[in-house]
Design an enzyme around this catalytic site. Structure first.
Site, PDB file in Angstrom:
ATOM      1  N   GLU A   1     -11.147   2.173  18.065  1.00 54.31           N
ATOM      2  CA  GLU A   1     -12.296   2.063  17.168  1.00 54.31           C
ATOM      3  C   GLU A   1     -13.129   0.812  17.417  1.00 54.31           C
ATOM      4  O   GLU A   1     -14.295   0.736  17.015  1.00 54.31           O
ATOM      5  CB  GLU A   1     -11.836   2.065  15.700  1.00 54.31           C
ATOM      6  CG  GLU A   1     -11.070   0.802  15.291  1.00 54.31           C
ATOM      7  CD  GLU A   1     -10.599   0.824  13.838  1.00 54.31           C
ATOM      8  OE1 GLU A   1     -10.041   1.851  13.413  1.00 54.31           O
ATOM      9  OE2 GLU A   1     -10.799  -0.192  13.142  1.00 54.31           O
TER      10      GLU A   1
ATOM     11  N   THR B   1      -4.145   5.507   7.342  1.00 52.66           N
ATOM     12  CA  THR B   1      -5.107   4.505   6.845  1.00 52.66           C
ATOM     13  C   THR B   1      -4.642   3.115   7.276  1.00 52.66           C
ATOM     14  O   THR B   1      -5.124   2.120   6.748  1.00 52.66           O
ATOM     15  CB  THR B   1      -5.214   4.528   5.305  1.00 52.66           C
ATOM     16  OG1 THR B   1      -3.894   4.344   4.771  1.00 52.66           O
ATOM     17  CG2 THR B   1      -5.816   5.814   4.789  1.00 52.66           C
ATOM     18  N   SER B   2      -3.692   3.052   8.224  1.00 50.01           N
ATOM     19  CA  SER B   2      -3.113   1.753   8.566  1.00 50.01           C
ATOM     20  C   SER B   2      -3.794   1.141   9.790  1.00 50.01           C
ATOM     21  O   SER B   2      -4.726   0.346   9.645  1.00 50.01           O
ATOM     22  CB  SER B   2      -1.610   1.902   8.764  1.00 50.01           C
ATOM     23  OG  SER B   2      -1.028   0.632   8.822  1.00 50.01           O
ATOM     24  N   ARG B   3      -3.347   1.512  10.964  1.00 48.56           N
ATOM     25  CA  ARG B   3      -3.992   1.048  12.195  1.00 48.56           C
ATOM     26  C   ARG B   3      -3.952   2.183  13.203  1.00 48.56           C
ATOM     27  O   ARG B   3      -2.927   2.878  13.347  1.00 48.56           O
ATOM     28  CB  ARG B   3      -3.274  -0.179  12.778  1.00 48.56           C
ATOM     29  CG  ARG B   3      -3.553  -1.480  12.053  1.00 48.56           C
ATOM     30  CD  ARG B   3      -4.996  -1.974  12.256  1.00 48.56           C
ATOM     31  NE  ARG B   3      -5.257  -3.231  11.564  1.00 48.56           N
ATOM     32  CZ  ARG B   3      -5.735  -3.353  10.327  1.00 48.56           C
ATOM     33  NH1 ARG B   3      -6.017  -2.270   9.609  1.00 48.56           N
ATOM     34  NH2 ARG B   3      -5.942  -4.544   9.796  1.00 48.56           N
TER      35      ARG B   3
ATOM     36  N   ILE C   1       0.828  -1.216   0.000  1.00 45.23           N
ATOM     37  CA  ILE C   1       0.000   0.000   0.000  1.00 45.23           C
ATOM     38  C   ILE C   1       0.862   1.266   0.000  1.00 45.23           C
ATOM     39  O   ILE C   1       0.597   2.211  -0.747  1.00 45.23           O
ATOM     40  CB  ILE C   1      -0.959  -0.013   1.213  1.00 45.23           C
ATOM     41  CG1 ILE C   1      -1.947  -1.187   1.087  1.00 45.23           C
ATOM     42  CG2 ILE C   1      -1.721   1.301   1.309  1.00 45.23           C
ATOM     43  CD1 ILE C   1      -2.789  -1.443   2.326  1.00 45.23           C
TER      44      ILE C   1
ATOM     45  N   ASP D   1      11.429   2.614   5.663  1.00 45.94           N
ATOM     46  CA  ASP D   1      10.995   1.249   6.009  1.00 45.94           C
ATOM     47  C   ASP D   1      12.235   0.536   6.530  1.00 45.94           C
ATOM     48  O   ASP D   1      13.305   0.633   5.926  1.00 45.94           O
ATOM     49  CB  ASP D   1      10.451   0.541   4.741  1.00 45.94           C
ATOM     50  CG  ASP D   1       9.680  -0.737   5.062  1.00 45.94           C
ATOM     51  OD1 ASP D   1      10.224  -1.597   5.793  1.00 45.94           O
ATOM     52  OD2 ASP D   1       8.552  -0.880   4.569  1.00 45.94           O
TER      53      ASP D   1
ATOM     54  N   HIS E   1     -12.949   3.375   8.941  1.00 48.12           N
ATOM     55  CA  HIS E   1     -12.233   2.182   8.463  1.00 48.12           C
ATOM     56  C   HIS E   1     -12.858   1.644   7.163  1.00 48.12           C
ATOM     57  O   HIS E   1     -13.264   0.484   7.076  1.00 48.12           O
ATOM     58  CB  HIS E   1     -12.219   1.100   9.550  1.00 48.12           C
ATOM     59  CG  HIS E   1     -11.022   0.196   9.441  1.00 48.12           C
ATOM     60  ND1 HIS E   1     -10.318  -0.253  10.528  1.00 48.12           N
ATOM     61  CD2 HIS E   1     -10.401  -0.354   8.371  1.00 48.12           C
ATOM     62  CE1 HIS E   1      -9.324  -1.030  10.142  1.00 48.12           C
ATOM     63  NE2 HIS E   1      -9.360  -1.105   8.829  1.00 48.12           N
TER      64      HIS E   1
ATOM     65  N   ASP F   1      -8.527   7.107   8.843  1.00 49.86           N
ATOM     66  CA  ASP F   1      -9.539   6.085   8.561  1.00 49.86           C
ATOM     67  C   ASP F   1      -9.613   5.081   9.706  1.00 49.86           C
ATOM     68  O   ASP F   1     -10.504   4.240   9.719  1.00 49.86           O
ATOM     69  CB  ASP F   1      -9.165   5.369   7.248  1.00 49.86           C
ATOM     70  CG  ASP F   1     -10.257   4.412   6.784  1.00 49.86           C
ATOM     71  OD1 ASP F   1     -11.430   4.833   6.769  1.00 49.86           O
ATOM     72  OD2 ASP F   1      -9.938   3.262   6.462  1.00 49.86           O
TER      73      ASP F   1
ATOM     74  N   CYS G   1       2.560   1.270   7.799  1.00 50.94           N
ATOM     75  CA  CYS G   1       3.246   0.124   8.403  1.00 50.94           C
ATOM     76  C   CYS G   1       2.275  -0.598   9.334  1.00 50.94           C
ATOM     77  O   CYS G   1       1.266  -0.029   9.754  1.00 50.94           O
ATOM     78  CB  CYS G   1       4.499   0.575   9.134  1.00 50.94           C
ATOM     79  SG  CYS G   1       4.192   1.819  10.370  1.00 50.94           S
TER      80      CYS G   1
HETATM   81  P1  NAD Z   1       2.696  -4.823   3.847  1.00 50.10           P
HETATM   82  O1  NAD Z   1       2.960  -5.949   4.796  1.00 50.10           O
HETATM   83  O2  NAD Z   1       2.780  -5.067   2.381  1.00 50.10           O
HETATM   84  O3  NAD Z   1       3.699  -3.608   4.190  1.00 50.10           O
HETATM   85  C1  NAD Z   1       3.959  -3.149   5.477  1.00 50.10           C
HETATM   86  C2  NAD Z   1       5.353  -2.523   5.425  1.00 50.10           C
HETATM   87  O4  NAD Z   1       5.594  -1.904   6.695  1.00 50.10           O
HETATM   88  C3  NAD Z   1       6.467  -3.540   5.204  1.00 50.10           C
HETATM   89  O5  NAD Z   1       7.272  -3.146   4.101  1.00 50.10           O
HETATM   90  C4  NAD Z   1       7.255  -3.501   6.510  1.00 50.10           C
HETATM   91  O6  NAD Z   1       8.642  -3.709   6.320  1.00 50.10           O
HETATM   92  C5  NAD Z   1       6.971  -2.079   6.967  1.00 50.10           C
HETATM   93  N1  NAD Z   1       7.277  -1.841   8.357  1.00 50.10           N
HETATM   94  C6  NAD Z   1       7.328  -2.715   9.402  1.00 50.10           C
HETATM   95  N2  NAD Z   1       7.706  -2.077  10.523  1.00 50.10           N
HETATM   96  C7  NAD Z   1       7.913  -0.784  10.188  1.00 50.10           C
HETATM   97  C8  NAD Z   1       8.342   0.369  10.907  1.00 50.10           C
HETATM   98  N3  NAD Z   1       8.653   0.311  12.206  1.00 50.10           N
HETATM   99  N4  NAD Z   1       8.454   1.533  10.237  1.00 50.10           N
HETATM  100  C9  NAD Z   1       8.158   1.613   8.925  1.00 50.10           C
HETATM  101  N5  NAD Z   1       7.760   0.559   8.186  1.00 50.10           N
HETATM  102  C10 NAD Z   1       7.644  -0.627   8.814  1.00 50.10           C
HETATM  103  O7  NAD Z   1       1.267  -4.252   4.260  1.00 50.10           O
HETATM  104  P2  NAD Z   1       0.265  -3.443   3.347  1.00 50.10           P
HETATM  105  O8  NAD Z   1      -0.611  -4.388   2.593  1.00 50.10           O
HETATM  106  O9  NAD Z   1       0.994  -2.382   2.609  1.00 50.10           O
HETATM  107  O10 NAD Z   1      -0.645  -2.784   4.495  1.00 50.10           O
HETATM  108  C11 NAD Z   1      -0.136  -1.803   5.373  1.00 50.10           C
HETATM  109  C12 NAD Z   1      -1.093  -1.664   6.546  1.00 50.10           C
HETATM  110  O11 NAD Z   1      -2.326  -1.094   6.070  1.00 50.10           O
HETATM  111  C13 NAD Z   1      -1.495  -3.007   7.162  1.00 50.10           C
HETATM  112  O12 NAD Z   1      -0.629  -3.360   8.201  1.00 50.10           O
HETATM  113  C14 NAD Z   1      -2.887  -2.761   7.671  1.00 50.10           C
HETATM  114  O13 NAD Z   1      -2.802  -2.504   9.063  1.00 50.10           O
HETATM  115  C15 NAD Z   1      -3.364  -1.505   6.947  1.00 50.10           C
HETATM  116  N6  NAD Z   1      -4.573  -1.707   6.157  1.00 50.10           N
HETATM  117  C16 NAD Z   1      -5.631  -0.867   6.373  1.00 50.10           C
HETATM  118  C17 NAD Z   1      -6.794  -1.007   5.623  1.00 50.10           C
HETATM  119  C18 NAD Z   1      -7.977  -0.079   5.787  1.00 50.10           C
HETATM  120  O14 NAD Z   1      -9.084  -0.392   5.312  1.00 50.10           O
HETATM  121  N7  NAD Z   1      -7.822   1.069   6.426  1.00 50.10           N
HETATM  122  C19 NAD Z   1      -6.869  -2.031   4.678  1.00 50.10           C
HETATM  123  C20 NAD Z   1      -5.768  -2.855   4.468  1.00 50.10           C
HETATM  124  C21 NAD Z   1      -4.619  -2.688   5.216  1.00 50.10           C
END
Ligand code: NAD
Length: 331
Positions: free
Chosen positions: A264, A233-235, A155, A174, A296, A259, A206
């Site tokens: 939540e 948009t992550s967590r 993402i 990263d 979300h 998001d 992340c």
């Molecule tokens: P992914 O596993 O492909 O990528 C996550 C990246 O984060 C990896 O490259 C990892 O090396 C990196 N990372 C780990 N620790 C880190 C740190 N301390 N600092 C910086 N980077 C770090 O995951 P993705 O598919 O790209 O998804 C990312 C996040 O998006 C997921 O973890 C999930 O929580 C969130 N997500 C949210 C929604 C939503 O609807 N809002 C939907 C899907 C995913």
């Protein structure tokens, strides 16, 4: 095999039912969230399917494994809500959908950036109320603005790629860099310090881990540029919300698009418009005109729902056939 699907909404049923039934299995859709209080609803099922705000604690896994639970199917990419140590200990196998549509979330993150930058949320309401004044709606060109992407997985990379389409200067951080991927999309790695200190917009991509919990806190916020825009948009747990509110009050943070929210779990995905909002921190966030909160929904596209359903059905079927599913989570 029968599978209990927790936290199911109409859109889950629509896509999941045909996908699971096509594999010869029987889904039972439950609206309830799964947590320690609702464990009995999962008793007797060998397979359960859960979403981001269901929670499977060590206690839950131990208890359900004794009642026959073998497989947990997450219809999400993130898996911070499952105690993997306990799953390993009690022989419960867990799978997720690692990549159902990174485009859905990346496009949404950029949508939040544009909405905040150009004040679309305010403009929409103003025009509906007959107010055509442009005062306070000034934005900035995205061209040459520095956008910092934290986490360059699927993402994060796509978000950076879209921003490069605006001719923005996209930097990223990263701990496990994807140098070729970033280069292909015209992004470059910098240290986390440099990203925090020089970015006009910071977007979090992340996962939530013990090491990333509250990575955005008073100290890291203090190092950001005055008026920075923050997108999450992550967590939710990546941000210390109380520290963020302080930074919004003193103007350090200029705009926030989120998001996800750290507490939540008891709120999102439900219509609570008739209830009193009990979370005072969330209530305070809602009062800022420069904060846009969505519930979300970044994942919510037709393509993502189709892929989630198909991959979840494949994961289940592979487990049953003794094949290692594509989405297996290994400790
Ligand atoms: P992914 O596993 O492909 O990528 C996550 C990246 O984060 C990896 O490259 C990892 O090396 C990196 N990372 C780990 N620790 C880190 C740190 N301390 N600092 C910086 N980077 C770090 O995951 P993705 O598919 O790209 O998804 C990312 C996040 O998006 C997921 O973890 C999930 O929580 C969130 N997500 C949210 C929604 C939503 O609807 N809002 C939907 C899907 C995913």
């Amino acid at each position: 095999m029968e599978i209990a699907v927790f936290s199911s909404k109409k859109y889950d049923t629509k896509y999941l039912r045909p996908a699971i039934e096509a594999k010869g299995h029987q889904p039972h859709f439950l609206q309830s969230r799964l947590d320690d209080e609702t464990l009995q609803l999962a008793e007797g099922y060998a397979a359960i399917c859960i979403f981001v705000n269901d929670s499977l604690t060590a206690r839950g896994i131990e208890s359900l494994s004794k009642k026959g639970l073998k497989y947990v199917l997450l219809r999400s990419a993130g898996y911070n809500n499952v105690d993997l140590d306990a799953a390993d200990k009690f022989g419960v196998k867990v799978a997720r959908v690692p990549a159902y549509s990174p485009y859905s979330v990346a496009e949404f993150a950029v949508g939040l950036i544009l909405m905040l930058n150009r004040n679309l949320h305010k403009a929409y309401n103003r025009v509906r109320a007959g107010n055509f004044s442009l005062e306070g709606l000034t934005g900035f060109d995205m061209r040459n603005r520095r956008i910092g992407i934290i986490g360059t997985g699927k993402i994060g990379l796509l978000t950076g790629k879209i921003c490069r389409g605006f001719d923005s200067d996209v930097v990223c951080y990263d701990p496990y860099p994807n140098v070729d991927g970033a280069k292909e999309y015209g992004m470059r790695y910098v240290s986390l310090d440099e990203l925090l200190e020089t970015s006009d917009i910071i977007s979090l991509h992340c996962p939530l881990l013990p090491s990333t919990h509250h990575m955005i806190n008073s100290e890291t916020l203090g190092r950001m540029k005055d008026g920075v825009m923050l997108i999450n948009t992550s967590r939710g747990g990546l941000i210390d919300t109380v520290a963020l509110i302080k930074a919004l009050k003193n103007g350090k943070v200029g705009q926030v698009g989120m998001d996800v929210y750290e507490h939540e779990g008891n709120m999102y995905f439900e219509d609570s418009s008739d209830s009193i909002l009990l979370d005072d921190v969330f209530s305070r966030l809602l009062t800022f005109h420069n904060v846009c909160i969505t519930g979300h929904q970044a994942f919510l596209t037709r393509e993502a729902l189709e892929n989630i359903a198909q991959e979840t059905a494949n994961n289940l079927d592979d487990f049953i056939k003794g094949v290692e599913p594509k989405g297996i989570i290994k400790k």
